[in-house]
Design a protein around this motif. Structure first.
Motif, PDB file in Angstrom:
ATOM      1  N   GLY A 274       0.774  -1.237   0.000  1.00 53.10           N
ATOM      2  CA  GLY A 274       0.000   0.000   0.000  1.00 53.10           C
ATOM      3  C   GLY A 274       0.805   1.286   0.000  1.00 53.10           C
ATOM      4  O   GLY A 274       0.228   2.369   0.001  1.00 53.10           O
TER       5      GLY A 274
ATOM      6  N   TYR B 143      -5.866  12.363   4.302  1.00 53.14           N
ATOM      7  CA  TYR B 143      -5.246  11.067   4.541  1.00 53.14           C
ATOM      8  C   TYR B 143      -4.170  11.258   5.604  1.00 53.14           C
ATOM      9  O   TYR B 143      -3.345  12.167   5.501  1.00 53.14           O
ATOM     10  CB  TYR B 143      -4.606  10.512   3.259  1.00 53.14           C
TER      11      TYR B 143
ATOM     12  N   ILE C  82      -4.456   2.250   4.175  1.00 53.35           N
ATOM     13  CA  ILE C  82      -4.119   1.852   2.805  1.00 53.35           C
ATOM     14  C   ILE C  82      -3.064   0.759   2.954  1.00 53.35           C
ATOM     15  O   ILE C  82      -1.888   1.040   3.158  1.00 53.35           O
ATOM     16  CB  ILE C  82      -3.576   3.033   1.964  1.00 53.35           C
TER      17      ILE C  82
ATOM     18  N   GLN D 142      -5.698  -0.964  -2.998  1.00 57.13           N
ATOM     19  CA  GLN D 142      -6.132   0.300  -2.377  1.00 57.13           C
ATOM     20  C   GLN D 142      -5.243   1.449  -2.837  1.00 57.13           C
ATOM     21  O   GLN D 142      -5.713   2.545  -3.130  1.00 57.13           O
ATOM     22  CB  GLN D 142      -6.087   0.184  -0.850  1.00 57.13           C
ATOM     23  N   ALA D 143      -3.948   1.180  -2.912  1.00 61.97           N
ATOM     24  CA  ALA D 143      -2.989   2.221  -3.318  1.00 61.97           C
ATOM     25  C   ALA D 143      -3.227   2.643  -4.761  1.00 61.97           C
ATOM     26  O   ALA D 143      -3.149   3.832  -5.089  1.00 61.97           O
ATOM     27  CB  ALA D 143      -1.561   1.714  -3.129  1.00 61.97           C
TER      28      ALA D 143
END
Length: 195
Positions: free
Chosen positions: A20, A51, A71, A76-77
């Motif tokens: 991530g 974030y 993350i 997700q990344a």
């Protein structure tokens, strides 16, 4: 918080590894000043989303490896690739040097040339690869002024004024271009008279 309340520090360029982490390109003068960030705003689908940063390491020049909370996978990344990275304007360190300025701060400033006097108002700044340019409204036309120390001399923050020394002929080029673009309304009549 909107983009008008923020400044862009860079953007996410690619993933790093499979857990991530991401590569953040820092488009700033001093990337090392950003090595202790606790959070950042990413522009996701047109909205700024905060974030929280687990870790950040400046690795090479303007590149940083960033791990965000929550993350944890490459999937997700990947959703954050190409997202712009922003911080609130109030986090900008103040500049006291009168020869340096932030692009956003000079919008609305009056442009005063050493030879011609007051010219117009800064409408914006274009950050270009080859040359950054100030967009000035001059007599209803957009004139682009290259940003370099020979042209942009000083910033007078007290009076919202940008002191410049424009290259000879710069304004004339824009005025001539405008005249060339205007159609000759009487062109057809003149042609028929010559026959």
């Amino acid at each position: 918080m909107t983009k008008n309340d923020c400044y862009q520090v860079g953007h996410i360029t690619k993933t790093h590894g499979v857990s991530g982490e991401l590569v953040l390109f820092l488009d700033v003068d001093e990337p090392s000043e950003y090595d202790d960030l606790e959070s950042i705003l990413l522009e996701v689908k047109g909205e700024l989303i905060p974030y929280f940063i687990e870790s950040i390491a400046i690795v090479k020049g303007s590149r940083a490896i960033v791990a965000f909370e929550d993350i944890d996978t490459i999937e997700q990344a990947e959703r954050l690739l190409n997202c712009g990275a922003f911080l609130p304007l109030d986090e900008l360190p103040p500049i006291t040097d009168e020869t340096r300025f932030y692009f956003h701060e000079i919008v609305g400033y009056r442009v005063v040339d050493a030879n011609e006097g007051e010219l117009g108002i800064v409408q914006g700044v274009y950050a270009m690869n080859a040359q950054d340019l100030i967009a000035m409204d001059y007599q209803g036309k957009e004139v682009l002024i290259p940003i370099n120390s020979d042209i942009v001399r000083t910033v007078d923050r007290t009076n919202s004024k940008l002191n410049v020394t424009l290259p000879d002929g710069l304004l004339a080029i824009y005025m001539e271009e405008d005249n060339k673009q205007q159609p000759d309304v009487h062109g057809d009549e003149d042609d028929s008279d010559e026959d």
